[in-house]
Design a protein around this motif. Sequence first.
Motif, short mmCIF file in Angstrom:
data_model
loop_
_atom_site.label_atom_id
_atom_site.label_comp_id
_atom_site.label_asym_id
_atom_site.label_seq_id
_atom_site.Cartn_x
_atom_site.Cartn_y
_atom_site.Cartn_z
N ALA A 26 -9.22 -11.14 38.47
CA ALA A 26 -10.26 -10.19 37.91
C ALA A 26 -10.27 -8.83 38.39
O ALA A 26 -10.26 -7.55 38.02
CB ALA A 26 -11.56 -10.69 37.75
N SER A 83 -18.45 -3.23 35.57
CA SER A 83 -17.94 -4.76 36.03
C SER A 83 -19.14 -5.51 36.13
O SER A 83 -20.29 -5.25 36.41
CB SER A 83 -17.41 -4.51 37.44
OG SER A 83 -16.57 -3.35 37.53
N HIS A 85 -19.63 -9.72 37.89
CA HIS A 85 -19.18 -10.92 38.62
C HIS A 85 -20.38 -11.50 38.81
O HIS A 85 -21.51 -11.36 39.04
CB HIS A 85 -18.38 -10.24 39.98
CG HIS A 85 -17.46 -9.35 39.51
ND1 HIS A 85 -16.29 -9.72 39.16
CD2 HIS A 85 -17.37 -8.09 39.98
CE1 HIS A 85 -15.53 -8.67 39.02
NE2 HIS A 85 -15.98 -7.47 39.69
N ARG A 91 -21.07 -20.08 37.02
CA ARG A 91 -20.51 -19.35 35.85
C ARG A 91 -20.73 -20.23 34.45
O ARG A 91 -20.87 -21.27 34.65
CB ARG A 91 -19.07 -19.11 36.11
CG ARG A 91 -18.69 -17.95 36.88
CD ARG A 91 -17.33 -17.48 37.16
NE ARG A 91 -17.19 -16.79 38.41
CZ ARG A 91 -16.47 -16.84 39.24
NH1 ARG A 91 -15.27 -17.35 38.95
NH2 ARG A 91 -16.39 -15.92 40.51
N GLY A 96 -23.84 -14.04 33.21
CA GLY A 96 -22.99 -12.87 32.97
C GLY A 96 -23.47 -12.05 31.65
O GLY A 96 -23.70 -10.86 31.64
N ILE A 119 -10.04 -5.42 31.79
CA ILE A 119 -10.10 -7.06 32.01
C ILE A 119 -8.40 -7.32 32.06
O ILE A 119 -7.79 -7.07 31.16
CB ILE A 119 -10.85 -7.66 30.74
CG1 ILE A 119 -12.34 -6.92 30.62
CG2 ILE A 119 -10.78 -9.10 31.08
CD1 ILE A 119 -13.01 -7.33 29.43
N ASN A 123 -8.02 -13.34 31.44
CA ASN A 123 -9.33 -13.62 31.72
C ASN A 123 -10.20 -13.82 30.41
O ASN A 123 -10.93 -13.00 29.83
CB ASN A 123 -9.82 -12.55 32.38
CG ASN A 123 -11.35 -12.55 33.04
OD1 ASN A 123 -12.05 -13.71 32.72
ND2 ASN A 123 -12.04 -11.83 33.94
N SER A 126 -13.81 -13.47 30.44
CA SER A 126 -14.70 -11.96 30.41
C SER A 126 -14.22 -11.48 28.83
O SER A 126 -15.14 -11.03 28.46
CB SER A 126 -14.06 -11.09 31.46
OG SER A 126 -14.67 -9.86 31.30
N HIS A 130 -17.23 -10.19 26.47
CA HIS A 130 -17.33 -8.75 25.93
C HIS A 130 -17.11 -8.75 24.37
O HIS A 130 -18.04 -7.90 23.59
CB HIS A 130 -16.22 -7.90 26.65
CG HIS A 130 -16.58 -7.42 28.11
ND1 HIS A 130 -16.28 -8.00 29.05
CD2 HIS A 130 -17.45 -6.43 28.47
CE1 HIS A 130 -16.91 -7.65 30.13
NE2 HIS A 130 -17.39 -6.81 29.94
#
Length: 161
Positions: A26, A83, A85, A91, A96, A119, A123, A126, A130
């Motif tokens: 990432a 960003s 994390h 997770r 997030g 990204i 990934n 992520s 998004h």
Amino acid sequence: MIRPATATDIAAITAIYNDVISTTNAIYRADEVDVSERIAWYEDKLAHGFPVIVAEQQGQVVGYGVFGSFRFGEGYNHTVEHSVHVASHLRGQGIGKKILEDLIDRARRQNRLIMVAAIDSTNTQSIGLHVAYGFVESARMPRVAKKHGNFLDLVLMQLEL
Ligand SMILES: CC(C)(COP(=O)(O)OP(=O)(O)OC[C@H]1O[C@@H](n2cnc3c(N)ncnc32)[C@H](O)[C@@H]1OP(=O)(O)O)[C@@H](O)C(=O)NCCC(=O)NCCS
């Protein structure tokens, strides 16, 4: 709880950052950093009016988010790159999402018009996060990065605020 980061959070932010460097693609860096590097990063963001925020659970920093310039030059001032994390053991629990929601809100309040996420193409977590917030893919850049000898493809996703 999501709140602005303070200087005392930087050690925890550094630990999360280094874990992401060491265990994922990432971040396109191979070597871990020390706390002083992240303090300089934090102070630079604040000096330019950009937010650094943390997610806190039971007194512990469990994730963080930030946005800053997309590219150099005042023509890009309405666009920010962010960003997010989250600590690896936490997770997939919605942290997030909370960080990203807060960043979107802050970008709107700063009258930014576009948010960009850069990204790694592998990934999926992520990219899924998004997509869930309305980001759309605007570029896919084959082999622009390399980590541990492997070429990597970068996906740019953007949200019109
Ligand atoms: C990417 C990251 C920030 C997501 O944070 P998180 O706390 O794990 O994610 P959340 O639990 O808040 O949100 C998960 C959402 O992302 C999406 N998502 C998660 N995993 C997904 C997958 N495998 N495929 C598709 N979408 C996925 C879903 O929309 C999901 O929402 P839902 O559970 O309601 O369906 C986190 O996994 C992380 O820190 N990863 C390592 C560093 C990193 O990749 N950072 C982003 C760099 S661009």
